[in-house]
Design a protein around this motif. Structure first.
Motif, PDB file in Angstrom:
ATOM      1  N   ARG A 134       0.702  -1.353  -0.546  1.00 20.51           N
ATOM      2  CA  ARG A 134       0.159  -0.192   0.348  1.00 20.51           C
ATOM      3  C   ARG A 134       1.378   0.996   0.237  1.00 20.51           C
ATOM      4  O   ARG A 134       0.665   2.258  -0.371  1.00 20.51           O
ATOM      5  CB  ARG A 134      -0.986  -0.128   1.094  1.00 20.51           C
ATOM      6  CG  ARG A 134      -1.490  -0.905   0.843  1.00 20.51           C
ATOM      7  CD  ARG A 134      -3.012  -1.000   0.234  1.00 20.51           C
ATOM      8  NE  ARG A 134      -3.757  -2.002   0.130  1.00 20.51           N
ATOM      9  CZ  ARG A 134      -5.333  -1.987  -1.277  1.00 20.51           C
ATOM     10  NH1 ARG A 134      -5.350  -1.071  -2.071  1.00 20.51           N
ATOM     11  NH2 ARG A 134      -5.420  -3.116  -1.109  1.00 20.51           N
ATOM     12  N   GLU A 135       2.012   1.363   0.939  1.00 18.47           N
ATOM     13  CA  GLU A 135       3.010   2.534   0.823  1.00 18.47           C
ATOM     14  C   GLU A 135       3.132   2.974  -0.635  1.00 18.47           C
ATOM     15  O   GLU A 135       3.607   4.189  -0.477  1.00 18.47           O
ATOM     16  CB  GLU A 135       3.899   2.348   1.358  1.00 18.47           C
ATOM     17  CG  GLU A 135       5.182   2.895   1.650  1.00 18.47           C
ATOM     18  CD  GLU A 135       6.268   2.737   2.545  1.00 18.47           C
ATOM     19  OE1 GLU A 135       6.977   3.456   2.699  1.00 18.47           O
ATOM     20  OE2 GLU A 135       6.190   1.700   2.641  1.00 18.47           O
ATOM     21  N   PHE A 136       2.863   1.029  -1.640  1.00 20.48           N
ATOM     22  CA  PHE A 136       3.691   2.313  -3.213  1.00 20.48           C
ATOM     23  C   PHE A 136       2.447   2.346  -4.251  1.00 20.48           C
ATOM     24  O   PHE A 136       2.962   2.234  -5.526  1.00 20.48           O
ATOM     25  CB  PHE A 136       4.386   1.318  -3.289  1.00 20.48           C
ATOM     26  CG  PHE A 136       5.797   1.863  -2.725  1.00 20.48           C
ATOM     27  CD1 PHE A 136       7.371   2.666  -2.557  1.00 20.48           C
ATOM     28  CD2 PHE A 136       6.594   0.620  -1.443  1.00 20.48           C
ATOM     29  CE1 PHE A 136       8.195   2.772  -1.797  1.00 20.48           C
ATOM     30  CE2 PHE A 136       7.317   0.285  -0.969  1.00 20.48           C
ATOM     31  CZ  PHE A 136       8.255   2.117  -1.404  1.00 20.48           C
ATOM     32  N   GLY A 137       1.139   2.644  -3.102  1.00 21.91           N
ATOM     33  CA  GLY A 137      -0.169   2.121  -4.396  1.00 21.91           C
ATOM     34  C   GLY A 137      -0.472   0.804  -4.441  1.00 21.91           C
ATOM     35  O   GLY A 137      -1.706   1.624  -5.508  1.00 21.91           O
ATOM     36  N   THR A 181       0.392  -1.113  -6.507  1.00 19.16           N
ATOM     37  CA  THR A 181      -0.004  -1.109  -7.978  1.00 19.16           C
ATOM     38  C   THR A 181      -0.023  -2.581  -8.642  1.00 19.16           C
ATOM     39  O   THR A 181      -0.270  -1.915 -10.397  1.00 19.16           O
ATOM     40  CB  THR A 181       1.719  -0.495  -8.982  1.00 19.16           C
ATOM     41  OG1 THR A 181       2.613  -1.076  -8.314  1.00 19.16           O
ATOM     42  CG2 THR A 181       1.858   0.831  -8.381  1.00 19.16           C
ATOM     43  N   ARG A 201       7.162   9.660  -7.198  1.00 14.96           N
ATOM     44  CA  ARG A 201       8.044   9.223  -5.948  1.00 14.96           C
ATOM     45  C   ARG A 201       9.323   8.340  -5.803  1.00 14.96           C
ATOM     46  O   ARG A 201       9.418   6.891  -6.777  1.00 14.96           O
ATOM     47  CB  ARG A 201       7.089   8.231  -4.701  1.00 14.96           C
ATOM     48  CG  ARG A 201       5.634   9.796  -4.247  1.00 14.96           C
ATOM     49  CD  ARG A 201       6.448  10.256  -3.491  1.00 14.96           C
ATOM     50  NE  ARG A 201       5.542  11.104  -2.641  1.00 14.96           N
ATOM     51  CZ  ARG A 201       5.695  11.699  -1.158  1.00 14.96           C
ATOM     52  NH1 ARG A 201       6.740  11.225  -0.865  1.00 14.96           N
ATOM     53  NH2 ARG A 201       4.608  12.359  -1.031  1.00 14.96           N
ATOM     54  N   ARG A 242      13.382   6.421   2.489  1.00 13.31           N
ATOM     55  CA  ARG A 242      12.288   7.136   2.584  1.00 13.31           C
ATOM     56  C   ARG A 242      13.088   8.912   3.266  1.00 13.31           C
ATOM     57  O   ARG A 242      12.094   9.327   3.407  1.00 13.31           O
ATOM     58  CB  ARG A 242      12.326   6.382   4.396  1.00 13.31           C
ATOM     59  CG  ARG A 242      11.164   5.264   4.276  1.00 13.31           C
ATOM     60  CD  ARG A 242      11.310   4.146   5.784  1.00 13.31           C
ATOM     61  NE  ARG A 242      10.214   3.210   4.932  1.00 13.31           N
ATOM     62  CZ  ARG A 242       9.718   2.461   6.528  1.00 13.31           C
ATOM     63  NH1 ARG A 242       9.940   2.864   7.469  1.00 13.31           N
ATOM     64  NH2 ARG A 242       9.058   1.437   5.985  1.00 13.31           N
ATOM     65  N   HIS A 259      11.441   9.652   0.645  1.00 17.86           N
ATOM     66  CA  HIS A 259       9.470  10.536   1.009  1.00 17.86           C
ATOM     67  C   HIS A 259       9.503  12.048   1.572  1.00 17.86           C
ATOM     68  O   HIS A 259       8.865  12.729   1.385  1.00 17.86           O
ATOM     69  CB  HIS A 259       9.282   9.485   1.865  1.00 17.86           C
ATOM     70  CG  HIS A 259       8.704   8.443   0.096  1.00 17.86           C
ATOM     71  ND1 HIS A 259       7.972   8.409  -0.744  1.00 17.86           N
ATOM     72  CD2 HIS A 259       9.615   6.840   0.416  1.00 17.86           C
ATOM     73  CE1 HIS A 259       7.804   7.560  -1.871  1.00 17.86           C
ATOM     74  NE2 HIS A 259       8.521   6.767  -0.592  1.00 17.86           N
ATOM     75  N   ASP A 284       8.000  15.658   1.330  1.00 17.99           N
ATOM     76  CA  ASP A 284       6.456  15.904   2.101  1.00 17.99           C
ATOM     77  C   ASP A 284       6.969  17.162   2.678  1.00 17.99           C
ATOM     78  O   ASP A 284       6.534  18.376   2.472  1.00 17.99           O
ATOM     79  CB  ASP A 284       6.455  14.595   3.222  1.00 17.99           C
ATOM     80  CG  ASP A 284       5.928  13.301   2.685  1.00 17.99           C
ATOM     81  OD1 ASP A 284       5.208  13.122   1.440  1.00 17.99           O
ATOM     82  OD2 ASP A 284       6.099  12.535   2.876  1.00 17.99           O
ATOM     83  N   THR A 320       1.471   9.330  -4.945  1.00 16.76           N
ATOM     84  CA  THR A 320       2.299   7.891  -4.768  1.00 16.76           C
ATOM     85  C   THR A 320       2.692   6.984  -5.761  1.00 16.76           C
ATOM     86  O   THR A 320       3.835   6.602  -5.530  1.00 16.76           O
ATOM     87  CB  THR A 320       0.599   7.272  -3.396  1.00 16.76           C
ATOM     88  OG1 THR A 320       0.294   8.200  -2.778  1.00 16.76           O
ATOM     89  CG2 THR A 320       1.570   5.923  -3.790  1.00 16.76           C
ATOM     90  N   SER A 321       1.641   7.525  -6.988  1.00 17.72           N
ATOM     91  CA  SER A 321       2.120   6.167  -8.354  1.00 17.72           C
ATOM     92  C   SER A 321       1.331   7.291  -9.289  1.00 17.72           C
ATOM     93  O   SER A 321       0.793   8.204  -9.314  1.00 17.72           O
ATOM     94  CB  SER A 321       1.504   5.129  -7.540  1.00 17.72           C
ATOM     95  OG  SER A 321       2.258   4.141  -8.614  1.00 17.72           O
TER      96      SER A 321
END
Length: 397
Positions: free
Chosen positions: A44-47, A49, A242, A250, A253, A257, A270-271
């Protein structure tokens, strides 16, 4: 009976390159496509995909969890070990006739390691390349030595694979499959680019893609700060891609942000879907960072590229690429040159050295035509004597 092709994809970046290959394999009368999603696709952290693969109209036949939380060297090594275990379990109950892999990623590498004891023939795309700023370079060459069919993007890279002792009969110069989408691209129009991403016609619009240099990961935070210091002073609309799940990602990131909070003209989704990414690259005043897309795909649009640091050092370049060190003085100088009207005008008619945008059909035909025999898998070492450019297999359709 159709030959089963297991296509491994581990991230949004390689899926964008391989999607046209998946289309060509699926359309081929003699091939059956089975997609294996792993790595960043399932996080989920990377979308998450893997959803994009299905949105593109493909079934994901198999999923192999591999990503370990964190961005330390230990986390990367644990991810690789988890991936090997996952692919070993998969191959114990299902095996393709040929496994296809791409490039050099630590989350792609486990598929090759696990396939080796099962004697699964491996077809490797984008071998023979060099990227001195990332340990991916070593993984790529290791994947070449464990692979059996080599689908390379340029003649120079084919010669390098011959130097590694590979069978000339199985080294094919096909071009870069990531260019195939460009040939068929229906770009997002200017109005949607403005409303969705903030790109405005007649303004300076930058596409930024910066990833860790994994052979000097301790300096990642410092290097990205140098880049953002230049962008902070620039009157420009910025879309940031990203970073991949590499060592020390990180810190990028966190910096992004903070940068987005301070600057309303910066977007960092995010993607990015492939069509959006290519449309932004096509419309950008310049692309900035250290992504392979600036080297491989951007020349097809004649988009100026500021390539920072050593991550892509060693790759064949077109005239749109301006290399610079990872400090604000050099980045600023390179970016000003990239944005000059004279430099943009010099790129009119630029030829992309990575091919003609018709690689995927060649790849599918090679996967169908190559005899899958014991001799293919039981590789021998071929010395350089008697080999040369003529020994590399151009694929005659």
């Amino acid at each position: 009976m159709k030959r089963t092709i297991g296509l491994v994809t581990s991230a949004r970046s390689d899926w964008g390159i391989q999607r046209s290959v998946a289309q060509a394999v699926r359309a081929h009368a003699e091939l059956d496509l089975q997609i294996i999603a792993t790595g960043m696709h399932l996080v989920r952290e990377f979308g998450h995909t893997v959803d994009q693969i299905m949105a593109d109209g493909f079934e994901v036949a198999h999923r192999v969890e591999s990503q370990h939380p964190g961005d330390t060297p230990e986390s990367i090594a644990l991810s690789m070990g988890r991936g090997v275990s996952g692919f070993a379990e998969l191959f114990s109950r299902w095996r393709p006739d040929i496994l296809t892999v791409l490039g050099d990623r630590f989350d792609m590498f486990p598929a090759v390691v696990a396939a080796t004891p099962f004697l699964i023939p491996i077809a490797h795309m984008h071998g023979g390349e060099v990227t001195l700023g990332a340990f991916d370079d070593a993984l790529r060459h290791a994947m070449t030595k464990m692979s059996h069919i080599h689908l390379v993007s340029t003649e120079i890279y084919a010669q390098r694979i011959l130097q590694m002792g590979e069978n000339p009969r199985h080294v094919h110069v096909v071009g870069a499959p990531g260019l195939d989408d460009i040939l068929k691209l229906d770009p997002i129009d200017d109005a949607e680019l403005q409303s969705t991403f903030g790109f405005e016609a007649g303004q300076v619009n930058l596409l930024v893609a910066y990833h860790p240099e994994t052979r000097s990961y301790e300096q990642v935070a410092e290097n990205v700060a140098e880049l953002l210091a230049v962008l902070d002073k620039l009157d420009a609309n910025v879309v940031v891609v990203r970073p991949n799940a590499d060592t020390a990602h990180r810190s990028i990131h966190a910096a992004l942000d903070d940068f987005c909070e301070r600057n309303g003209r910066v977007r960092a989704p995010t993607s990015l879907p492939r069509r959006a990414f290519l449309s932004l690259m096509r419309s950008a005043s310049a692309m900035v960072g250290n992504s392979s897309a600036g080297i491989l795909e951007a020349p097809s649009f004649g988009t100026p590229v500021v390539n920072i640091g050593r991550r892509q050092e060693g790759r064949v370049r077109a005239g749109n690429v301006i290399d610079c060190a990872a400090n604000r003085t050099d980045i600023d100088r390179a970016l000003r040159r990239a944005l000059s009207s004279g430099f943009r005008e010099s790129l009119v008619g630029l030829r992309n050295p990575y091919g003609d945008g018709r690689s995927s059909e060649r790849i599918a035909d090679i996967l169908a035509a190559t005899p899958v025999t014991r001799e293919l898998v039981a590789k021998q070492f071929f010395g350089l004597q008697g080999t040369g450019e003529a020994a590399v297999q151009p694929f005659n359709r």
